[in-house]
Write a protein that holds these residues in place. Structure first.
Motif, short mmCIF file in Angstrom:
data_model
loop_
_atom_site.label_atom_id
_atom_site.label_comp_id
_atom_site.label_asym_id
_atom_site.label_seq_id
_atom_site.Cartn_x
_atom_site.Cartn_y
_atom_site.Cartn_z
N GLY A 1 -2.96 -3.57 -15.23
CA GLY A 1 -2.12 -3.76 -14.05
C GLY A 1 -0.87 -4.56 -14.37
O GLY A 1 0.21 -4.26 -13.87
N MET B 1 1.26 -0.29 -6.58
CA MET B 1 -0.02 0.27 -7.03
C MET B 1 -0.61 -0.56 -8.17
O MET B 1 -1.82 -0.81 -8.21
CB MET B 1 0.17 1.71 -7.49
CG MET B 1 0.47 2.67 -6.38
SD MET B 1 0.59 4.32 -7.03
CE MET B 1 1.23 5.18 -5.61
N SER B 2 0.25 -1.01 -9.10
CA SER B 2 -0.25 -1.85 -10.20
C SER B 2 -0.80 -3.17 -9.67
O SER B 2 -1.79 -3.69 -10.20
CB SER B 2 0.86 -2.10 -11.20
OG SER B 2 1.43 -0.89 -11.61
N GLU C 1 -2.31 -3.52 -6.87
CA GLU C 1 -3.66 -3.21 -6.37
C GLU C 1 -4.68 -3.23 -7.52
O GLU C 1 -5.80 -3.70 -7.35
CB GLU C 1 -3.68 -1.84 -5.69
CG GLU C 1 -2.77 -1.72 -4.51
CD GLU C 1 -3.15 -2.64 -3.38
OE1 GLU C 1 -4.34 -2.89 -3.20
OE2 GLU C 1 -2.24 -3.11 -2.68
N LEU C 2 -4.27 -2.73 -8.70
CA LEU C 2 -5.18 -2.79 -9.86
C LEU C 2 -5.53 -4.23 -10.19
O LEU C 2 -6.70 -4.56 -10.46
CB LEU C 2 -4.52 -2.15 -11.09
CG LEU C 2 -4.44 -0.64 -11.16
CD1 LEU C 2 -3.89 -0.23 -12.50
CD2 LEU C 2 -5.80 -0.03 -10.97
#
Lengths: 180, 102
Positions: free
Chosen positions: B18, B33-34, B36-37
């Protein structure tokens, strides 16, 4: 569970071995999809890979006896957040043209930093001596979870509902079309 | 039984991936989105410690629940900002958004 264990042992497989094998398979698949999230060049595909990664993480929660968390993960992350991401991708980016990939000059530096972080964390984790197995019968059931959410953690629960309300109102205000 | 360190290693690997994504993505949605990782990696660690420390009231799981709720709120506000930026400047590539740079 014992029936499944008997069925497996009749084929020469132990229950413990199957648990381990499926865990490492799921973990590897999760990491593979996470890498695709970071490396894929089409932002719409990235959203799909993110959904697969989150489902993999939900499976890992199952190995940790956190069934409720796994269901919440699928409902909220895959059901709501990824849908939101896909809507935003549809509303904004020209999917293929401008949105691709990474800044070339930064990739090597970023890889260096994240690999260094990973190796430091790995070193710390392998140096520490962890307890080999969890204490017997530690799985926290849903009734216990709900009880402590309503008694011990009632105040944070209320605060989080207030935060959700604030995020809702903020999103409406920010997303509203400005009058010109 | 799967040892505790393997769950922690999975969390560390997910966190590093991430982090790489946050550094290299040019698309603002990709950065979200990263993130969220990264939050998921933190959640794996929280639930692992909750299981292996053997606390009977499930504090780690409740903490992970709060993390999920806050991640949802932050994703909503972040994506709204992205849409608003796109409406104003017709791009969401972060090296093209320089409205507030000197």
């Amino acid at each position: 569970m014992s029936g499944l264990a008997q069925l497996l042992s009749s084929h020469g497989l132990s229950y413990d071995f199957m648990i381990k094998a499926t865990f490492y398979f799921v973990a590897g698949l999760t990491l593979l999809f996470a890498l695709l999230v970071v490396l894929s060049r089409n932002i719409f595909h990235v959203a799909i890979y993110l959904a697969m990664t989150l489902i993999g993480v939900a499976c890992v929660y199952l190995y940790l006896d956190a069934e409720f968390l796994a269901i919440v993960q699928v409902l909220i992350y895959v059901g709501a957040i990824v849908t939101l991401f896909i809507f935003t991708v549809m509303l904004t980016a020209d999917i293929n043209a401008g949105s691709v990939g990474a800044m070339i000059g930064r990739v090597s530096a970023a890889a260096l930093v994240s690999l260094a972080t990973f190796f430091i964390l790995t070193h710390i984790i392998t140096m520490t001596t962890w307890s080999a197995a969890p204490p017997a019968e530690t799985s926290v059931g849903l009734p216990q979870l709900g009880k402590s959410l309503m008694s011990q953690y009632a105040l944070p629960f209320e605060v989080i509902s207030l935060l959700s309300l604030a995020a809702l109102v903020g999103a409406i205000v920010i997303g509203k079309a400005q009058k010109r | 039984m799967i040892p505790q360190s393997h769950f922690l290693l999975l969390g560390a690997a997910l966190f590093s991936i991430g982090l790489f994504g946050v550094f290299t993505r040019r698309n603002a949605i990709g950065i979200l989105m990263s993130i969220e990782l990264i939050l998921n990696a933190a959640n794996i660690n929280l639930i692992t410690f909750s299981k292996f420390s053997g606390s009977p009231d499930g504090t780690g799981q409740i903490f992970a629940l709060f993390v999920i709720a806050i991640a949802a709120a932050s994703a909503v506000v972040g994506l709204c900002l992205v849409i608003s930026i796109y409406r104003n400047s017709k791009t969401i590539l972060i090296n093209k958004i320089n409205l507030m740079k000197w």
